[in-house]
Design an enzyme around this catalytic site. Structure first.
Site, mmCIF file in Angstrom:
data_model
loop_
_atom_site.group_PDB
_atom_site.id
_atom_site.type_symbol
_atom_site.label_atom_id
_atom_site.label_comp_id
_atom_site.label_asym_id
_atom_site.label_seq_id
_atom_site.Cartn_x
_atom_site.Cartn_y
_atom_site.Cartn_z
ATOM 1 N N HIS A 54 0.822 -1.210 0.000
ATOM 2 C CA HIS A 54 0.000 0.000 0.000
ATOM 3 C C HIS A 54 0.856 1.259 0.000
ATOM 4 O O HIS A 54 0.429 2.299 -0.490
ATOM 5 C CB HIS A 54 -0.920 0.035 1.227
ATOM 6 N N HIS A 70 5.321 7.181 6.482
ATOM 7 C CA HIS A 70 5.069 6.548 5.192
ATOM 8 C C HIS A 70 4.639 7.623 4.199
ATOM 9 O O HIS A 70 4.537 8.804 4.557
ATOM 10 C CB HIS A 70 4.002 5.451 5.306
ATOM 11 N N THR A 87 -6.425 7.437 7.026
ATOM 12 C CA THR A 87 -6.821 7.521 5.619
ATOM 13 C C THR A 87 -6.870 6.156 4.956
ATOM 14 O O THR A 87 -7.065 6.071 3.745
ATOM 15 C CB THR A 87 -5.878 8.443 4.833
ATOM 16 N N THR A 88 -6.679 5.102 5.722
ATOM 17 C CA THR A 88 -6.795 3.733 5.228
ATOM 18 C C THR A 88 -7.687 2.953 6.183
ATOM 19 O O THR A 88 -7.871 3.345 7.333
ATOM 20 C CB THR A 88 -5.418 3.041 5.143
ATOM 21 N N HIS A 95 3.424 11.126 5.823
ATOM 22 C CA HIS A 95 2.668 11.091 7.072
ATOM 23 C C HIS A 95 3.571 10.560 8.175
ATOM 24 O O HIS A 95 4.058 9.425 8.092
ATOM 25 C CB HIS A 95 1.439 10.178 6.938
ATOM 26 N N HIS A 120 2.441 8.937 0.393
ATOM 27 C CA HIS A 120 1.343 8.801 -0.559
ATOM 28 C C HIS A 120 1.646 9.660 -1.784
ATOM 29 O O HIS A 120 2.168 10.773 -1.663
ATOM 30 C CB HIS A 120 0.024 9.266 0.064
#
Length: 251
Positions: free
Chosen positions: A92, A117, A202-203, A136, A119
């Protein structure tokens, strides 16, 4: 990076690395989700009862940062030590867990940096505009309350920390040990002005009650670094912006 590279099944960032589970859950044991059409953001809420907040939550993240209220926000105090020793691709995102000992202080409360992590493109947007990448930095306090520091990235100068993190591509399920522990301070802009709002992960499971601190000043990364990150994933890994509802964005 050293020669230490191996395949690894890893739980989703929202369940394990953000500290919501005390023991890891192998990816094969969890309900599978992704960013595509069949198991993507529009379907998360129906994949598992535990993910219902992804569909019916009222304080969801990310959001579009606009019409923010000018206020006297408390200063953010960062006391980070080198603490990221391993990086992995969990399918992811690309993530680095952080050793204990690095803190963010806000309103006299101390939050420990747990992991960071990325995005691409960014999840939060500014006046409807996204950025090529967003980092993040996930923190939690002694009571398990979460605070996420979000940093936007523009294409420009090479970022030295990112050069340490992904010197070579990692396929999904791969983990790699870095030559020396990385200090996440290099992911933060010098000005510490920020937007603040109450949101969620957000996941999946999209748990609410997360304090979001979005830095106003973006950082830079090179086009090569951006392409390298994007090449480690099967496509964009951003959740679309969510309705603000009754929330107020502060700045």
């Amino acid at each position: 990076m050293t020669a230490f590279r191996k395949s690894l099944q890893i739980c989703s960032i929202s369940l394990c690395s953000a500290g919501l589970l005390s023991t890891p859950v192998l990816a094969s044991e969890a309900v599978q989700w992704d960013y595509g059409k069949e198991r993507g953001p529009d379907q998360w809420a129906v994949l598992d009862n535990a993910y219902q907040a992804c569909g019916n939550g009222k304080n969801q993240s990310p959001v579009n940062l606009q019409n923010s209220l000018e206020t006297d926000l408390p200063a953010l105090t960062f006391n980070y030590q080198p603490g990221a020793e391993k990086v992995f691709n969990n399918g992811h995102t690309v993530e680095a867990d952080y050793m204990p000992g690095s803190q963010l202080t806000l309103n006299g409360n101390s939050y420990t940096l747990r992991q960071f992590h990325f995005h691409s493109p960014s999840e939060n947007t500014l006046n409807g505009q996204d950025f090529p990448m967003e980092a993040h930095l996930v923190h939690s306090d002694k009571n398990g309350n979460l605070a996420v520091v979000a940093v936007m990235f523009e294409v420009g100068a090479t970022n030295p920390v990112l050069s340490q993190i992904w010197q070579q591509p990692l396929t999904a399920g791969e983990i790699s040990e870095m030559e020396a522990a990385v200090n996440a301070t290099g992911l933060l802009p010098a000005p510490k002005d920020y937007f603040r709002y109450n949101g969620s992960l957000t996941t999946p499971p999209c748990t609410e009650g997360v304090r979001w601190l979005v830095m106003k000043q973006p950082m830079t990364l090179s086009q090569q670094q951006l392409s390298s990150f994007q090449g480690m994933l099967s496509g964009p890994n951003n959740r679309p912006v969510q309705p603000l509802n009754a929330r107020q964005i502060l700045k």
